[in-house]
Design a protein around this motif. Structure first.
Motif, PDB file in Angstrom:
ATOM      1  N   PRO A 226       4.342  29.157   3.442  1.00 18.11           N
ATOM      2  CA  PRO A 226       3.807  29.547   4.693  1.00 18.11           C
ATOM      3  C   PRO A 226       3.332  30.997   4.553  1.00 18.11           C
ATOM      4  O   PRO A 226       2.425  31.622   5.199  1.00 18.11           O
ATOM      5  CB  PRO A 226       5.010  29.426   5.885  1.00 18.11           C
ATOM      6  N   ASN A 227       4.241  31.780   3.539  1.00 19.22           N
ATOM      7  CA  ASN A 227       3.908  33.117   3.409  1.00 19.22           C
ATOM      8  C   ASN A 227       2.552  33.325   2.785  1.00 19.22           C
ATOM      9  O   ASN A 227       2.045  34.421   3.100  1.00 19.22           O
ATOM     10  CB  ASN A 227       4.906  33.671   2.288  1.00 19.22           C
ATOM     11  N   VAL A 228       1.990  32.560   1.992  1.00 17.15           N
ATOM     12  CA  VAL A 228       0.717  32.654   1.343  1.00 17.15           C
ATOM     13  C   VAL A 228      -0.224  32.605   2.595  1.00 17.15           C
ATOM     14  O   VAL A 228      -1.394  33.159   2.355  1.00 17.15           O
ATOM     15  CB  VAL A 228       0.676  31.300   0.433  1.00 17.15           C
ATOM     16  N   LEU A 229      -0.072  31.831   3.524  1.00 15.59           N
ATOM     17  CA  LEU A 229      -0.906  31.581   4.581  1.00 15.59           C
ATOM     18  C   LEU A 229      -1.101  32.587   5.471  1.00 15.59           C
ATOM     19  O   LEU A 229      -2.173  33.214   5.905  1.00 15.59           O
ATOM     20  CB  LEU A 229      -0.628  30.276   5.356  1.00 15.59           C
ATOM     21  N   MET A 230       0.108  33.226   5.776  1.00 16.49           N
ATOM     22  CA  MET A 230       0.340  34.303   6.365  1.00 16.49           C
ATOM     23  C   MET A 230      -0.390  35.737   5.943  1.00 16.49           C
ATOM     24  O   MET A 230      -0.999  36.364   6.873  1.00 16.49           O
ATOM     25  CB  MET A 230       1.868  34.602   6.624  1.00 16.49           C
ATOM     26  N   GLU A 231      -0.271  35.886   4.695  1.00 16.19           N
ATOM     27  CA  GLU A 231      -0.720  36.935   4.027  1.00 16.19           C
ATOM     28  C   GLU A 231      -2.259  36.855   3.992  1.00 16.19           C
ATOM     29  O   GLU A 231      -2.892  38.154   4.085  1.00 16.19           O
ATOM     30  CB  GLU A 231      -0.211  37.134   2.671  1.00 16.19           C
ATOM     31  N   ARG A 232      -3.106  35.782   4.102  1.00 15.40           N
ATOM     32  CA  ARG A 232      -4.257  35.686   4.402  1.00 15.40           C
ATOM     33  C   ARG A 232      -4.894  35.308   5.726  1.00 15.40           C
ATOM     34  O   ARG A 232      -5.907  35.105   5.727  1.00 15.40           O
ATOM     35  CB  ARG A 232      -4.842  34.609   3.319  1.00 15.40           C
ATOM     36  N   SER A 233      -4.014  35.216   6.765  1.00 17.16           N
ATOM     37  CA  SER A 233      -4.389  34.867   7.992  1.00 17.16           C
ATOM     38  C   SER A 233      -4.817  33.695   8.013  1.00 17.16           C
ATOM     39  O   SER A 233      -5.951  33.467   8.732  1.00 17.16           O
ATOM     40  CB  SER A 233      -5.016  36.120   8.593  1.00 17.16           C
ATOM     41  N   LEU A 234      -4.525  32.669   7.342  1.00 18.33           N
ATOM     42  CA  LEU A 234      -4.957  31.519   7.429  1.00 18.33           C
ATOM     43  C   LEU A 234      -4.122  30.489   8.064  1.00 18.33           C
ATOM     44  O   LEU A 234      -2.848  30.803   8.258  1.00 18.33           O
ATOM     45  CB  LEU A 234      -4.886  30.743   5.592  1.00 18.33           C
ATOM     46  N   SER A 235      -4.754  29.310   8.410  1.00 12.95           N
ATOM     47  CA  SER A 235      -3.743  28.185   9.308  1.00 12.95           C
ATOM     48  C   SER A 235      -4.169  26.935   8.517  1.00 12.95           C
ATOM     49  O   SER A 235      -5.260  26.861   8.089  1.00 12.95           O
ATOM     50  CB  SER A 235      -4.176  28.143  10.564  1.00 12.95           C
ATOM     51  N   LEU A 236      -3.187  25.980   8.553  1.00 12.32           N
ATOM     52  CA  LEU A 236      -3.471  24.730   7.983  1.00 12.32           C
ATOM     53  C   LEU A 236      -2.699  23.675   8.937  1.00 12.32           C
ATOM     54  O   LEU A 236      -1.868  23.969   9.597  1.00 12.32           O
ATOM     55  CB  LEU A 236      -2.566  24.645   6.737  1.00 12.32           C
ATOM     56  N   SER A 237      -3.312  22.557   8.975  1.00  9.44           N
ATOM     57  CA  SER A 237      -3.090  21.654  10.088  1.00  9.44           C
ATOM     58  C   SER A 237      -3.075  20.218   9.349  1.00  9.44           C
ATOM     59  O   SER A 237      -4.049  20.193   8.750  1.00  9.44           O
ATOM     60  CB  SER A 237      -3.529  21.814  11.426  1.00  9.44           C
ATOM     61  N   GLY A 238      -2.374  19.301  10.053  1.00  7.20           N
ATOM     62  CA  GLY A 238      -2.599  17.757   9.382  1.00  7.20           C
ATOM     63  C   GLY A 238      -2.510  16.886  10.680  1.00  7.20           C
ATOM     64  O   GLY A 238      -1.991  17.186  11.605  1.00  7.20           O
ATOM     65  N   GLY A 239      -3.183  15.821  10.492  1.00 10.97           N
ATOM     66  CA  GLY A 239      -3.245  14.799  11.450  1.00 10.97           C
ATOM     67  C   GLY A 239      -3.168  13.179  10.830  1.00 10.97           C
ATOM     68  O   GLY A 239      -3.599  12.985   9.959  1.00 10.97           O
ATOM     69  N   ASP A 240      -3.061  12.466  11.990  1.00  9.27           N
ATOM     70  CA  ASP A 240      -3.026  11.116  11.761  1.00  9.27           C
ATOM     71  C   ASP A 240      -3.944  10.474  13.303  1.00  9.27           C
ATOM     72  O   ASP A 240      -3.306  11.016  14.248  1.00  9.27           O
ATOM     73  CB  ASP A 240      -1.895  10.362  11.670  1.00  9.27           C
ATOM     74  N   LEU A 241      -4.572   9.693  12.879  1.00  7.16           N
ATOM     75  CA  LEU A 241      -5.339   9.152  14.126  1.00  7.16           C
ATOM     76  C   LEU A 241      -4.499   8.345  15.029  1.00  7.16           C
ATOM     77  O   LEU A 241      -4.896   8.616  16.170  1.00  7.16           O
ATOM     78  CB  LEU A 241      -6.448   7.970  13.691  1.00  7.16           C
ATOM     79  N   TRP A 242      -3.376   7.725  14.810  1.00  7.41           N
ATOM     80  CA  TRP A 242      -2.437   7.219  15.498  1.00  7.41           C
ATOM     81  C   TRP A 242      -2.408   8.180  16.740  1.00  7.41           C
ATOM     82  O   TRP A 242      -2.339   7.631  17.816  1.00  7.41           O
ATOM     83  CB  TRP A 242      -1.037   6.930  14.769  1.00  7.41           C
ATOM     84  N   HIS A 243      -1.875   9.555  16.487  1.00  7.15           N
ATOM     85  CA  HIS A 243      -1.452  10.499  17.496  1.00  7.15           C
ATOM     86  C   HIS A 243      -2.638  10.788  18.356  1.00  7.15           C
ATOM     87  O   HIS A 243      -2.375  11.681  19.396  1.00  7.15           O
ATOM     88  CB  HIS A 243      -0.940  11.617  16.817  1.00  7.15           C
ATOM     89  N   PHE A 244      -3.930  10.512  18.027  1.00  3.20           N
ATOM     90  CA  PHE A 244      -5.113  10.729  18.770  1.00  3.20           C
ATOM     91  C   PHE A 244      -5.905   9.627  19.365  1.00  3.20           C
ATOM     92  O   PHE A 244      -6.747   9.672  19.933  1.00  3.20           O
ATOM     93  CB  PHE A 244      -5.972  11.648  18.064  1.00  3.20           C
ATOM     94  N   MET A 245      -5.075   8.581  19.547  1.00  2.00           N
ATOM     95  CA  MET A 245      -5.451   7.431  20.334  1.00  2.00           C
ATOM     96  C   MET A 245      -4.348   6.723  21.014  1.00  2.00           C
ATOM     97  O   MET A 245      -4.052   5.698  20.906  1.00  2.00           O
ATOM     98  CB  MET A 245      -6.520   6.623  19.800  1.00  2.00           C
ATOM     99  N   ARG A 246      -3.326   7.515  21.540  1.00  2.00           N
ATOM    100  CA  ARG A 246      -2.128   6.979  22.026  1.00  2.00           C
ATOM    101  C   ARG A 246      -2.243   5.899  23.158  1.00  2.00           C
ATOM    102  O   ARG A 246      -1.540   5.155  23.591  1.00  2.00           O
ATOM    103  CB  ARG A 246      -0.952   8.278  22.372  1.00  2.00           C
ATOM    104  N   THR A 247      -3.316   6.358  23.802  1.00  2.00           N
ATOM    105  CA  THR A 247      -3.905   5.400  25.135  1.00  2.00           C
ATOM    106  C   THR A 247      -4.945   4.678  24.885  1.00  2.00           C
ATOM    107  O   THR A 247      -5.762   4.932  24.066  1.00  2.00           O
ATOM    108  CB  THR A 247      -3.840   6.265  26.480  1.00  2.00           C
ATOM    109  N   HIS A 248      -5.183   3.488  25.609  1.00  2.00           N
ATOM    110  CA  HIS A 248      -6.324   2.766  25.554  1.00  2.00           C
ATOM    111  C   HIS A 248      -7.690   3.645  25.943  1.00  2.00           C
ATOM    112  O   HIS A 248      -8.778   3.480  25.235  1.00  2.00           O
ATOM    113  CB  HIS A 248      -6.349   1.657  26.417  1.00  2.00           C
ATOM    114  N   GLU A 249      -7.396   4.518  26.980  1.00  3.81           N
ATOM    115  CA  GLU A 249      -8.615   5.279  27.450  1.00  3.81           C
ATOM    116  C   GLU A 249      -8.871   6.291  26.289  1.00  3.81           C
ATOM    117  O   GLU A 249     -10.080   6.563  26.302  1.00  3.81           O
ATOM    118  CB  GLU A 249      -8.016   6.136  28.902  1.00  3.81           C
ATOM    119  N   GLU A 250      -8.004   6.848  25.700  1.00  5.80           N
ATOM    120  CA  GLU A 250      -8.165   7.907  24.717  1.00  5.80           C
ATOM    121  C   GLU A 250      -9.104   7.133  23.544  1.00  5.80           C
ATOM    122  O   GLU A 250     -10.010   8.048  22.980  1.00  5.80           O
ATOM    123  CB  GLU A 250      -6.915   8.648  24.296  1.00  5.80           C
ATOM    124  N   MET A 251      -8.503   6.190  23.240  1.00  7.85           N
ATOM    125  CA  MET A 251      -9.399   5.482  21.937  1.00  7.85           C
ATOM    126  C   MET A 251     -10.636   5.039  22.291  1.00  7.85           C
ATOM    127  O   MET A 251     -11.641   5.214  21.664  1.00  7.85           O
ATOM    128  CB  MET A 251      -8.594   4.143  21.713  1.00  7.85           C
TER     129      MET A 251
END
Length: 302
Positions: A226-251
């Motif tokens: 995390p220190n490497v990211l902070m020194e360069r004002s970078l951000s990193l994120s990860g995701g999985d499709l499961w978490h972005f279609m939790r409901t039938h409507e969202e899918m």
């Protein structure tokens, strides 16, 4: 509602033990009648994804034996009690439900995506996992603005070819990643958003993004301080499709947005090859050996 059929035999590819592509074996398996909230789908096309290889090797645990395949398309054959969103004869697609390397399978009704007539079974099997993943990345993680450039690493994959269909995308890859009309010349401008499915491509020595999406690629992720990211004002994120279609409507919201692009002609799912189910081992070899560009599919129907 049609009467649910009794238990029947279906032809499927089964993994009995972890190993290489030859551990995929053809068998007849018993398919029970659809229960409450379930739908029996006669499959036409199944999608092959790199997570299928993780499962086959045992890197992503799945109880043995099992039938691989997380996304597919086909025709509704029968519905269980309480199902009202689809009926026999409907053309449907789905993602994130195991068992697609088969003639037929049982799928939860709320995971089904109705396919319009304009979308073929092949397109329907190519877009759900890849297209909806690209959709949540650009709408939930960091929505690009006019003039932004998105740098896509390892752009030969199905998700990344969906990225490449956007209007302002730089897409370096080991080989031709996308249809020529979709390619964009690599820009000298610093890209504010970067998507990577190859974690080893994340290097603190060459920061080119203020936001980096990191999805599971073909190799384990490297440790990033995390220190490497902070020194360069970078951000990193990860995701999985499961978490972005939790409901039938969202899918359905994500699926409809992707299909709108297909129907309007500006989004074309890149299909590398459609192979018969008997050639599933060869399909896995092609994917594992990095010889595919876009989505590889199995023809599971007659």
């Amino acid at each position: 509602m049609a009467d649910s059929p009794g238990t029947t035999d279906v032809h499927a590819m089964v993994v009995q033990a972890h190993g290489g592509p030859d551990f995929l074996t053809a068998q007849d398996v018993r398919l029970k009648a659809p229960g409450p909230g379930e739908v029996q789908v006669r499959l036409a096309v199944a999608g092959i994804n790199f997570v299928d290889i993780y499962m086959r090797h045992g890197l992503k645990p799945v109880p043995l034996p099992y039938t691989p395949g997380l996304d597919g398309t086909g025709v509704v054959e029968a519905v269980g009690p309480g199902v009202s969103n689809v009926r026999p004869g409907d053309h449907v697609a789905y993602a994130q439900q195991i068992g697609a390397y088969a003639d037929a399978t049982l799928v939860p009704a709320d995971s089904l995506i109705p396919l319009p007539d304009e979308v073929s079974f092949e397109q329907g099997a190519a877009f759900p996992l890849q297209g909806m993943t690209a959709h949540y990345l650009i709408h939930e993680f960091r929505k690009p603005s006019i003039g932004d450039v998105v740098l896509v690493h390892a752009a030969a994959g199905g998700v990344d070819c969906s990225w490449c269909s956007g209007p302002a995308t730089s897409a370096p890859a080991p080989s031709e990643p996308c249809p020529p009309r979709r390619r964009r010349r690599r820009s000298a401008k610093r890209a504010p958003t970067t998507s990577s499915s190859t974690p080893s491509g994340t290097s603190p020595k060459r920061p080119c993004a203020t936001h980096r999406d990191l999805r599971r690629g073909r190799r384990p992720c490297r440790t990033i301080s995390p220190n490497v990211l902070m020194e360069r004002s970078l951000s990193l994120s990860g995701g999985d499709l499961w978490h972005f279609m939790r409901t039938h409507e969202e899918m359905l919201h994500r699926a409809d947005a992707v299909m709108e692009g297909i129907e309007n002609g500006w989004l074309t799912p890149r299909i590398f090859r459609v192979l018969p189910m008997a050639d599933v081992a060869e399909a896995h070899r092609l994917l594992e050996d990095r010889k595919t560009i876009g989505k590889i599919l199995l023809a599971t129907g007659d």
